[in-house]
Design an enzyme around this catalytic site. Sequence first.
Site, mmCIF file in Angstrom:
data_model
loop_
_atom_site.group_PDB
_atom_site.id
_atom_site.type_symbol
_atom_site.label_atom_id
_atom_site.label_comp_id
_atom_site.label_asym_id
_atom_site.label_seq_id
_atom_site.Cartn_x
_atom_site.Cartn_y
_atom_site.Cartn_z
ATOM 1 N N GLU A 192 64.593 24.842 -71.328
ATOM 2 C CA GLU A 192 63.423 24.566 -70.617
ATOM 3 C C GLU A 192 62.720 26.052 -70.795
ATOM 4 O OE1 GLU A 192 60.646 25.626 -67.588
ATOM 5 O OE2 GLU A 192 62.431 26.727 -67.526
ATOM 6 N N GLU A 193 63.164 27.069 -70.897
ATOM 7 C CA GLU A 193 62.241 28.244 -71.074
ATOM 8 C C GLU A 193 61.422 28.370 -72.333
ATOM 9 O OE1 GLU A 193 61.869 30.401 -68.962
ATOM 10 O OE2 GLU A 193 63.636 30.335 -67.473
ATOM 11 N N ARG B 73 55.241 18.967 -52.448
ATOM 12 C CA ARG B 73 53.692 18.915 -52.754
ATOM 13 C C ARG B 73 53.258 17.909 -53.469
ATOM 14 N NH1 ARG B 73 49.604 22.639 -52.279
ATOM 15 N NH2 ARG B 73 47.710 22.401 -53.550
ATOM 16 N N ASP C 126 69.278 26.612 -69.351
ATOM 17 C CA ASP C 126 69.210 27.945 -70.201
ATOM 18 C C ASP C 126 68.917 29.147 -69.220
ATOM 19 O OD1 ASP C 126 66.971 26.555 -69.757
ATOM 20 O OD2 ASP C 126 65.803 27.791 -71.502
#
Length: 426
Positions: free
Chosen positions: A151-152, A191, A84
């Site tokens: 996702e937003e 990470r 998106d």
Amino acid sequence: MALRDSADAVVAGLGGIRSDLEDFYKDLHAHPELSHQEHRTAARVAERLKSWNYLVHEGVGGTGVVGVLANGDGPTVLLRADMDALPVREETGLPYASTVTATDASGRQVPVAHACGHDVHVTCLLGAARLMAAARKPWQGTLVTLFQPAEELGDGADRMLADGLTDHVPRPDVAFAQHVLPYPAGQVGTRAGSFLSAADNAKITVYGRGAHGSAPQAAIDPVVMASMIVVRLQTIVSRELAANQPAVLTVGAIQAGTSGNVIPESAELLVNVRTYDEDTRRAVLAAVRRIVEAECDASGAIREPRFDEGARFPPTVNDEAVTREVSAAFATTFGDRAGTSELQSASEDFSRLPDAFGSPYTYWAIGGIDPDTYQTAQQRGTVAQDIPVNHSARFAPVLQPTLDTGVQALVAAALTRLAKPDHASP
């Protein structure tokens, strides 16, 4: 050596598809789609996966697409990209810049742009999917390529799960995802442990008593009340948390009134909180409620404030062992361009997917800024001012080496589990 040989064999075809990937990226960048409206993007993704003989599931969670490529017995690896775009008017000046507008969920006409880099994610995953399908001898197992909507908004992964995702695909032994960030293109950063923050959003409404602007003594001013709350909320992180306890609190909007000479009845604040562990999250959210209620009481508010919870994102906590494996693969693939990424205060809903399967995962960063541009800004000490960040109207990753790096990273990560142990270069 088997992993390196397998990776070399798979990415050997990258030069032959580079031009096609760049064209696809430019087209996708010029045709962004809002969350849950990714119909064109999904159709183009599905068409390509089918042409490479993936078993394709379309419309998962609305517009989600999943491609499954079985290549003999072995582990299952899931690679994920989000699709998106954002309600942002692009200001990059690129020849393929977006001029798209669309109607959002509230019925407003808004500009749309891929200001977060999801077009990079989609293109890179398609590139990796194509290379893996074209070179099957160096690996065995099952590759799942997942293209996620929304996702937003933080609900795309949940919608795919609610639509039976775990029934559509085999359980992955491991899941991977990546995000382009405002670092030099060509760099890759991993990470272990906490990487992205959790996020809590809320709309807070405070209630006063309206009056004429010329008679404030007759009012209980919710604008003043909201203003005092904003100032006081900034003390939570600076005065209530230890220096080694990271958190971010933002008041992104205050909405009140319609005229300069009318004191309104109420005011709304939109608040965003980002934390990395549950204890800090509880402490910050409790402090927000305490401060809001206290300021309303001190102002003589006519009723209790209202708290409406909004989207919530989970933390992204990378599996230690999986991250070590991927970091080692990246060191082999990228040399000194591979390193450790900083802790990020952005948030993602990717982790809900592997969590639903009970699978470990790792999520890494790739750079997208022209290396010379970044180096110049770094030498001047103006990175924060001169380098556009995600969600900026000026954010647009350079095509290369961003796309090549993203494709190679996904392939290298997938092959940490899928590479044939006895494969060697001819």
